[in-house]
Structure formats: C-alpha cells, structure tokens
Scaffold this motif. Structure first.
Motif, mmCIF file in Angstrom:
data_model
loop_
_atom_site.group_PDB
_atom_site.id
_atom_site.type_symbol
_atom_site.label_atom_id
_atom_site.label_comp_id
_atom_site.label_asym_id
_atom_site.label_seq_id
_atom_site.Cartn_x
_atom_site.Cartn_y
_atom_site.Cartn_z
ATOM 1 N N SER A 144 0.833 -1.198 0.000
ATOM 2 C CA SER A 144 0.000 0.000 0.000
ATOM 3 C C SER A 144 0.868 1.248 0.000
ATOM 4 N N SER A 178 -4.422 3.544 -0.623
ATOM 5 C CA SER A 178 -4.504 2.938 -1.948
ATOM 6 C C SER A 178 -5.581 1.861 -2.007
ATOM 7 N N LEU A 187 -7.103 -1.736 -4.190
ATOM 8 C CA LEU A 187 -6.557 -2.946 -4.782
ATOM 9 C C LEU A 187 -6.720 -2.913 -6.296
ATOM 10 N N HIS A 212 -1.594 -3.477 -5.222
ATOM 11 C CA HIS A 212 -2.202 -2.225 -4.797
ATOM 12 C C HIS A 212 -2.140 -1.176 -5.902
ATOM 13 N N SER A 272 -11.437 0.212 -7.010
ATOM 14 C CA SER A 272 -10.794 -0.944 -6.392
ATOM 15 C C SER A 272 -11.306 -2.267 -6.949
#
Length: 329
Positions: free
Chosen positions: A126, A130, A132, A294, A316
């Motif tokens: 990360s 942040s 994924l 990330h 994400s």
C-alpha cells in the motif's frame, strides 16, 4: 531526483557515478536485469512517454496512458494519466527498490511532483489510502515431476485436471523462434486482448519478434494454429507473459494452456511460476496462491485529489472470494 527518457541513459548515469557512491543502484540494475532488458525493447515497440526517475536509491518506472478509471465497475471514465508501472500488461511493479520503506518513499516523491493525474499500478504494498488492483497468481513449485504434482492434489481437483488433459488430447505444442512470430499469432493475441475485461494496451507484432522470449505455437485438432504462448524464464522464475487463442476453442483450450505452463515449469525445475493476473478461479484450482496488488490514484490539484480519495472504492478490484484447498496437505 533525476529523470531519464531512455534506459541506456539511466544505466550510463548510474555507472558513471562510481561504485562507492552508487553501489545500491548498481545492485538494482543487476538484480532486475530482465526488467531493464524488457524496458529497452518496449521503448522501440511501445513508445508511450516513458520516463525513469532515480530517487533515494530507488528507480521508478513511469509512462503515459489514457486509463479507464472505472474498469472494475465495467463502466468507462477515461483520463490521461502518468502511470507508475511497466508499459506492458504484466504484474511486476514499476517501483524498483531494495525494500518497502525506501520504495514507498520514492514512489510518493514522484507522485507528489506530478501536476495532473498519476496512477501507481501493481504495487506490492500500500502507498497510503490505496485501493486494490488485479491480484497476481503464483505457483510455488515443490514437486519433482508432474506426476508428483497430480498425486498431491485432492481427488476432486485431480479429477478435474485429468478431464482437462483428456479434452486437450490431440493438441500439439511446439516451440518456435520468437523472430518467427507471425501476423497470425498476433491476431490470436489481439483476440484475447479485445475480449479482456481489463484491457490496458495492445502491443505491436514487432515487440514479440524483437523480445527474446520463448514462443510456443499450439496446433489444434484441425491442424491449424489454435493458440500461441509467450513465456520468459529468468533465474528461478518462469513467467507466463501472454497467450492468444481462437474464441471458438473456449475454456478447454485455455485451461490446457495453463496446465502446459505449470507442467513446463515443474519439469524444468523452476521454483516459481508466475501465472499473471485475471482468470482467478482457473489458476487457484491449479494450486496457485494469490498475491494482492495495490493501486493509488492521485491528482496534483488538491480539490481533485480529495474527490478521488473520497470515491477511491470505485477504482478498487473486488477479490475472488472462494477458497480452494487444492492439495491434500
């Protein structure tokens, strides 16, 4: 901080500084020789505003791309961005560093100096706030041979894999020189890119002809080329870089391609087989492990950046939720 437009310029500067002052940077060049070889080919085959930054004994690889920010929502919101990452659809990070602390510090330094939109992709850790991105799938090889791998599986997974191999009888896998990568092979590769749920870029045929990879042509039961595989072995790792196949061949052919890569990696003694991103279920059922990756989206305008942080969940990736216990122990 220094920046370079060419890998050769970056290397020449590091080597000109003297071993005492730049020994850590020299070590990065040696340890990641395969990445810098790849980047040099991409400068010619896929020019996209590449720029390399040297910060805190780390090297940050960047390029420019019109990125769809809502990829994981299967909607479209495209924006011009400076990407921290490799200008190719691979899971390796553009943060080349000795450790997480200096890598994160260097990446954030580069991000803060950018005026517009910056996206860090495929970071191994990360970067603060942040989200994924697509997970990577890695096969850790602890087997002497393919039969040992099969016998270590739980019966239901072994039965499914044997069924895949039965369906693949009649397929012929043959290695060809990468310089012989044809327009027909490239069409097979493009077919997969165009069907992808998460497309980034389409590489030209010149890349495949110029990059010293292992190319495997797959001849179908009808005697015609049905698929192509692009692999790269370096050190203890075999990397599954790309594949292409005819749409009508379906999942059976694709699963046979995955099994071929794992079988090859086991038989050639690689400790790690990097199976890449996407196709989570198929790869996990073969015994791969998931590596989370990330992503950080940042804007140089404080107001725009605050908004991006507010809606960062929209960018994400939603991880695959099913747990597969493939092996007996």
């Amino acid at each position: 901080m220094r920046s370079f437009a060419k890998v050769n310029e970056l290397k020449a500067w590091i080597l000109s500084q003297g071993a005492e002052t730049n020994i850590r940077l020299r070590m990065l060049l040696e340890k990641n020789e395969d990445i810098f070889e790849l980047l040099q080919v991409l400068e010619e085959a896929n020019p996209c505003g590449q720029e390399y930054f040297v910060v805190f004994d780390s090297i940050i690889v960047t390029y420019r791309l019109k990125l769809n920010l809502l990829t994981f929502m299967k909607r479209s919101l495209k924006a011009d961005a400076r990407i921290i990452g490799l200008p190719i659809s691979l899971s390796r990070s553009g943060i080349i560093s000795h450790d997480e602390v200096t890598g994160r510090k260097a990446a954030l330094e580069v991000i803060r100096m950018q005026k517009g939109l910056t996206v860090a992709l495929n970071s191994d850790y990360s970067l603060g706030g942040s989200s994924l991105t697509l997970s990577n799938f890695l096969f850790i090889n602890r087997f002497r041979d393919f039969d040992g791998y099969l016998m270590s599986m739980r019966s239901s997974y072994r039965r499914n894999l044997l069924g895949v191999l039965e369906e693949g009888k009649g397929l012929v896998f043959r290695r060809i020189d990468h310089t012989s990568f044809s327009s027909g092979h490239h069409e097979l590769y493009r077919n997969v890119v165009e069907r992808s749920l998460y497309p980034l870029e389409t590489l030209p045929v010149e890349f495949f002809r110029n990059y010293p990879s292992e190319v495997v042509e797959v001849i179908g039961k009808d005697g015609r080329p049905a698929a192509v595989l692009v692999l790269k072995g370096y050190g203890d790792t075999l990397t599954f870089m790309f594949c292409g196949f005819r749409r009508e061949e379906g999942a059976s052919l694709y699963h046979n391609l995955l099994v071929y890569v794992i079988r090859k990696g086991i038989e050639e003694g690689y400790q790690r087989i990097d199976m890449g991103q996407t196709s989570e279920a198929a790869k996990l059922r073969l015994g791969c492990t998931e590596e989370t990756k990330h992503m950080l989206v940042h804007h140089g305008n404080p107001v725009a950046d605050a908004f991006l942080r507010l809606v960062s969940g929209k960018f994400s990736y939603r991880r695959y939720k099913v747990e597969h216990r493939v092996f007996r122990s």
